[in-house]
Write an enzyme that holds these catalytic residues in place. Structure first.
Site, PDB file in Angstrom:
ATOM      1  N   ASP A 129      -6.377  14.307  -3.479  1.00  0.00           N
ATOM      2  CA  ASP A 129      -7.159  14.740  -2.524  1.00  0.00           C
ATOM      3  C   ASP A 129      -6.990  16.186  -1.888  1.00  0.00           C
ATOM      4  O   ASP A 129      -7.485  16.938  -1.161  1.00  0.00           O
ATOM      5  CB  ASP A 129      -6.921  14.016  -1.214  1.00  0.00           C
ATOM      6  CG  ASP A 129      -8.137  12.943  -0.945  1.00  0.00           C
ATOM      7  OD1 ASP A 129      -9.177  13.130  -1.472  1.00  0.00           O
ATOM      8  OD2 ASP A 129      -7.674  11.803  -0.275  1.00  0.00           O
ATOM      9  N   GLN A 162      -7.829   5.957   1.790  1.00  0.00           N
ATOM     10  CA  GLN A 162      -9.097   6.447   2.376  1.00  0.00           C
ATOM     11  C   GLN A 162      -8.924   6.530   3.992  1.00  0.00           C
ATOM     12  O   GLN A 162      -8.289   5.698   4.426  1.00  0.00           O
ATOM     13  CB  GLN A 162     -10.251   5.466   1.986  1.00  0.00           C
ATOM     14  CG  GLN A 162     -11.578   5.608   2.582  1.00  0.00           C
ATOM     15  CD  GLN A 162     -12.052   6.890   2.106  1.00  0.00           C
ATOM     16  OE1 GLN A 162     -12.191   6.992   0.627  1.00  0.00           O
ATOM     17  NE2 GLN A 162     -12.650   7.725   2.801  1.00  0.00           N
ATOM     18  N   LYS A 164     -16.292   6.031  -5.237  1.00  0.00           N
ATOM     19  CA  LYS A 164     -15.740   6.808  -5.945  1.00  0.00           C
ATOM     20  C   LYS A 164     -15.145   5.872  -7.275  1.00  0.00           C
ATOM     21  O   LYS A 164     -15.152   6.539  -8.273  1.00  0.00           O
ATOM     22  CB  LYS A 164     -14.132   6.828  -5.155  1.00  0.00           C
ATOM     23  CG  LYS A 164     -14.247   8.120  -3.944  1.00  0.00           C
ATOM     24  CD  LYS A 164     -13.399   8.109  -3.146  1.00  0.00           C
ATOM     25  CE  LYS A 164     -13.801   9.122  -2.165  1.00  0.00           C
ATOM     26  NZ  LYS A 164     -12.852   9.124  -0.870  1.00  0.00           N
TER      27      LYS A 164
END
Ligand code: NAD
Length: 284
Positions: free
Chosen positions: A120, A97, A53
């Site tokens: 997200d 995460q 990422k």
């Protein structure tokens, strides 16, 4: 019949070119899209995802920060860090995460991220917005699947889509996005009886199960579109999807491979969401 391959790597590269142009435009106006990633503990797979990422942010000229916290960090400390990032004008997207250690309440963490920075698309507010077809951050893997279909010229309107898997991050939202685009959607899961009787009827099958080579040729109607979300290792330790590619590609009309199918789209849509957040913040 031999299926046409939907090349996620190529489609992702095309999308990234568009995103890079958008980043340039924003920078000319004094806004550099910024993503903050929080990594708790030392999960090997998580570290790889986080590194990828960050690399993508760099490639696209975006600002990114990585905040590493030890496995034993308290929930309070993690929530405090998220709150700091919620207030930081240089950060447009915040991502924690997953998975996080068991002593921390995952729901609380997701809900503590400002919906305006939830790139997200996991915050209940954004999920509600997605369900009601409002402007929001769409969850990255499901969104990536929709882009793959669109770029391949496959319309889902009126099609029967069978989603195998009902997780909050893939199965449920991908079915919702298909429904928003006028598909008829059936969800199958671990308690579904006679799975084949459903998948056999599908014009489009989305496999998000997490079991190597689970979907076989006899699950699939001739000419159907097969989207494989799975990231698994087979007995030989080789990366493979939830779909038995060798068999199913002989029956399907279109198929996504693993790797180079859905995978590259996930990070791409994360970048897209972060840039969208930056653009929207500059208009507020
Ligand atoms: P999950 O474990 O949360 O959910 C799996 C789902 O499969 C469950 O809803 C369960 O009901 C269903 N299932 C399990 N056994 C079944 C069976 N025998 N028959 C029918 N359904 C069954 O998994 P997830 O997070 O949705 O991920 C699914 C897969 O996709 C995993 O391999 C994961 O690594 C991969 N994944 C890939 C990406 C990507 O970017 N490509 C992103 C997220 C997840």
């Amino acid at each position: 019949m031999t299926a046409e391959i939907i090349n996620g790597k190529e489609i992702a590269a095309k999308k990234r070119e568009e995103i890079a142009k958008e980043v340039e435009k924003l920078k000319e106006n004094g806004v550099t899209p910024g993503l903050a990633v929080i990594l708790v503990g030392n999960n090997h797979a998580s570290r790889t995802y986080v590194t990828n990422k960050q690399k993508s942010c760099q490639e696209l000229g975006m600002h990114s920060i990585l905040i590493e916290m030890p496995e034993e960090v308290s929930e309070e400390e993690l929530l405090g860090k998220i709150d700091e990032l919620n207030q930081d004008p240089e950060i447009h997207g915040i991502l924690v995460q997953l998975p996080i250690p068991k002593h921390i309440d995952e729901k609380k963490v997701i809900e503590s991220i400002s919906p305006l920075k939830d790139v997200d698309g996991f915050h209940p507010v954004n999920i509600g917005r997605m369900m009601t077809g409002q402007n929001t951050f769409l969850p990255c893997t499901p969104y990536g699947i929709m882009v793959l279909l669109e770029e391949t010229g496959i319309s889902v309107a009126g099609k029967h889509v069978v989603v195998v898997g009902r997780s909050n991050i893939v199965g449920k939202p991908v079915g919702q996005l298909m429904l928003n685009q006028h598909a008829t959607v059936t969800y199958c899961h671990s308690k579904t009886k006679d799975l084949k009787s459903y998948t056999k009827q599908a014009d489009i099958v989305v496999a998000a199960v997490g079991i190597a080579n689970f979907i076989k040729a006899d699950h699939i109607k001739e000419g159907a579109v097969v989207i494989d979300v799975g990231i698994n290792r087979n007995e030989a330790g080789k990366l493979c999807g939830d779909v038995d590619f060798e068999e199913v590609s002989q029956v399907a009309g279109y198929i996504t491979p693993v790797p180079k199918g859905v995978g590259p789209m996930t990070i791409t849509m994360l970048m897209y969401n972060t840039v969208k957040s930056a653009a929207e913040s500059s208009n507020r």
